[in-house]
Design a protein around this motif. Structure first.
Motif, PDB file in Angstrom:
ATOM      1  N   ALA A   1       0.824  -1.214   0.000  1.00 36.81           N
ATOM      2  CA  ALA A   1       0.000   0.000   0.000  1.00 36.81           C
ATOM      3  C   ALA A   1       0.851   1.254   0.000  1.00 36.81           C
ATOM      4  O   ALA A   1       1.811   1.371   0.766  1.00 36.81           O
ATOM      5  N   LEU A   2       0.472   2.178  -0.865  1.00 36.99           N
ATOM      6  CA  LEU A   2       0.999   3.540  -0.819  1.00 36.99           C
ATOM      7  C   LEU A   2       0.183   4.253   0.253  1.00 36.99           C
ATOM      8  O   LEU A   2      -1.041   4.392   0.131  1.00 36.99           O
ATOM      9  N   VAL A   3       0.843   4.682   1.321  1.00 33.19           N
ATOM     10  CA  VAL A   3       0.167   5.237   2.500  1.00 33.19           C
ATOM     11  C   VAL A   3       0.334   6.755   2.532  1.00 33.19           C
ATOM     12  O   VAL A   3       1.448   7.268   2.435  1.00 33.19           O
ATOM     13  N   TYR A   4      -0.799   7.447   2.694  1.00 32.25           N
ATOM     14  CA  TYR A   4      -0.807   8.902   2.783  1.00 32.25           C
ATOM     15  C   TYR A   4      -1.398   9.317   4.124  1.00 32.25           C
ATOM     16  O   TYR A   4      -2.532   8.955   4.456  1.00 32.25           O
ATOM     17  N   ASP A   5      -0.622  10.077   4.900  1.00 29.68           N
ATOM     18  CA  ASP A   5      -1.079  10.606   6.186  1.00 29.68           C
ATOM     19  C   ASP A   5      -1.795  11.926   5.891  1.00 29.68           C
ATOM     20  O   ASP A   5      -1.157  12.938   5.575  1.00 29.68           O
ATOM     21  N   THR A   6      -3.127  11.905   5.989  1.00 35.05           N
ATOM     22  CA  THR A   6      -3.930  13.090   5.648  1.00 35.05           C
ATOM     23  C   THR A   6      -3.765  14.210   6.667  1.00 35.05           C
ATOM     24  O   THR A   6      -3.922  15.378   6.323  1.00 35.05           O
TER      25      THR A   6
ATOM     26  N   GLU B   1      -8.264   1.774  -0.775  1.00 36.23           N
ATOM     27  CA  GLU B   1      -8.734   1.620  -2.149  1.00 36.23           C
ATOM     28  C   GLU B   1      -7.796   0.685  -2.891  1.00 36.23           C
ATOM     29  O   GLU B   1      -6.583   0.903  -2.921  1.00 36.23           O
ATOM     30  N   GLU B   2      -8.353  -0.369  -3.477  1.00 34.10           N
ATOM     31  CA  GLU B   2      -7.526  -1.297  -4.250  1.00 34.10           C
ATOM     32  C   GLU B   2      -7.151  -0.661  -5.580  1.00 34.10           C
ATOM     33  O   GLU B   2      -8.009  -0.118  -6.284  1.00 34.10           O
ATOM     34  N   ILE B   3      -5.872  -0.727  -5.908  1.00 31.63           N
ATOM     35  CA  ILE B   3      -5.379  -0.215  -7.187  1.00 31.63           C
ATOM     36  C   ILE B   3      -5.411  -1.329  -8.231  1.00 31.63           C
ATOM     37  O   ILE B   3      -6.013  -1.191  -9.283  1.00 31.63           O
TER      38      ILE B   3
ATOM     39  N   THR C   1      -1.514  -7.710  -4.338  1.00 34.88           N
ATOM     40  CA  THR C   1      -2.627  -6.778  -4.427  1.00 34.88           C
ATOM     41  C   THR C   1      -2.124  -5.446  -3.879  1.00 34.88           C
ATOM     42  O   THR C   1      -1.682  -5.369  -2.730  1.00 34.88           O
ATOM     43  N   VAL C   2      -2.172  -4.414  -4.723  1.00 35.98           N
ATOM     44  CA  VAL C   2      -1.637  -3.097  -4.379  1.00 35.98           C
ATOM     45  C   VAL C   2      -2.794  -2.162  -4.048  1.00 35.98           C
ATOM     46  O   VAL C   2      -3.780  -2.099  -4.784  1.00 35.98           O
ATOM     47  N   PHE C   3      -2.641  -1.430  -2.949  1.00 31.00           N
ATOM     48  CA  PHE C   3      -3.672  -0.523  -2.454  1.00 31.00           C
ATOM     49  C   PHE C   3      -3.131   0.899  -2.309  1.00 31.00           C
ATOM     50  O   PHE C   3      -1.928   1.114  -2.233  1.00 31.00           O
ATOM     51  N   TYR C   4      -4.071   1.837  -2.208  1.00 30.94           N
ATOM     52  CA  TYR C   4      -3.804   3.198  -1.756  1.00 30.94           C
ATOM     53  C   TYR C   4      -4.514   3.310  -0.414  1.00 30.94           C
ATOM     54  O   TYR C   4      -5.688   2.938  -0.288  1.00 30.94           O
ATOM     55  N   ALA C   5      -3.812   3.797   0.614  1.00 31.95           N
ATOM     56  CA  ALA C   5      -4.396   3.905   1.952  1.00 31.95           C
ATOM     57  C   ALA C   5      -4.220   5.312   2.498  1.00 31.95           C
ATOM     58  O   ALA C   5      -3.146   5.902   2.367  1.00 31.95           O
ATOM     59  N   GLU C   6      -5.278   5.834   3.093  1.00 31.31           N
ATOM     60  CA  GLU C   6      -5.195   7.098   3.814  1.00 31.31           C
ATOM     61  C   GLU C   6      -5.265   6.803   5.299  1.00 31.31           C
ATOM     62  O   GLU C   6      -6.061   5.961   5.746  1.00 31.31           O
ATOM     63  N   VAL C   7      -4.397   7.482   6.043  1.00 34.19           N
ATOM     64  CA  VAL C   7      -4.289   7.289   7.487  1.00 34.19           C
ATOM     65  C   VAL C   7      -4.240   8.663   8.154  1.00 34.19           C
ATOM     66  O   VAL C   7      -3.923   9.664   7.504  1.00 34.19           O
ATOM     67  N   SER C   8      -4.539   8.685   9.460  1.00 37.11           N
ATOM     68  CA  SER C   8      -4.408   9.941  10.201  1.00 37.11           C
ATOM     69  C   SER C   8      -4.053   9.709  11.669  1.00 37.11           C
ATOM     70  O   SER C   8      -3.725  10.649  12.373  1.00 37.11           O
ATOM     71  N   ARG C   9      -4.125   8.443  12.113  1.00 37.35           N
ATOM     72  CA  ARG C   9      -3.882   8.124  13.517  1.00 37.35           C
ATOM     73  C   ARG C   9      -2.786   7.078  13.642  1.00 37.35           C
ATOM     74  O   ARG C   9      -2.931   5.966  13.155  1.00 37.35           O
TER      75      ARG C   9
END
Length: 170
Positions: free
Chosen positions: A41-46, A99-101, A116-124
């Protein structure tokens, strides 16, 4: 072509199979690297507006490699469950949005591995990250702005794919 025989010839950290393949009137012997199914997963800290990647030593290139968080699926675990677990183990985050890419075979000529490659948004961030000691993981977290991520000379295929997907998404 049709596989007519499969023999496991190595069962260590990874597995290797020897296949006998029928191609018309010829029988060919082929080796197949069989590591199993994986997630990434490509992880983005919002909250902090940074992408969070990992850097760790990889046996293939024999070097430390910058890449997206990734790991193996355990047994019959769903890919979504596995990727949430890996993000927490490696980066310490709980996932807000996933979200699955795409699901890919990164090297189908020699390997049965499926990722299976995902895009993930995180904040905590609720854990330390860094990987699991019992798995001998020594994972460094790397935080990058969008501009810094684009400037990185990425060499890991799943990471390149995820970043390109994000670029095309707009």
């Amino acid at each position: 072509m049709q596989i007519i025989e499969r023999t496991q010839v190595f069962n260590g950290h990874y597995k290797v199979n020897q296949l006998i393949v029928q191609d018309g009137d010829q029988r060919l012997r082929r080796e197949q690297f069989a590591p199993g199914k994986a997630v990434a997963a490509l992880v983005y800290d919002t909250a902090r507006q940074v992408y969070v990647l990992t850097r760790q030593f990889r046996i293939g290139p024999e070097a430390n490699l910058l890449e997206i968080a990734a790991g193996m699926i355990d047994g019959n675990e769903a890919p979504e469950t596995a990727v949430r677990r890996e993000i927490h183990e490696e980066l310490g985050y709980e996932v807000d949005h996933l979200e699955e890419i795409v699901c890919i075979w990164p090297s189908p000529g020699t390997s049965s591995e499926e990722i299976t490659v995902f895009y993930a948004e995180v904040s905590r961030r609720t854990g330390a990250g860094g990987g699991l000691a019992e798995e001998n993981e020594h994972i460094e977290m790397v935080e990058l702005s969008w501009e810094a991520l684009l400037a990185e000379p990425l060499r890991d295929a799943k990471t390149v794919l995820a970043v390109q997907w994000l670029r095309l998404r707009g």
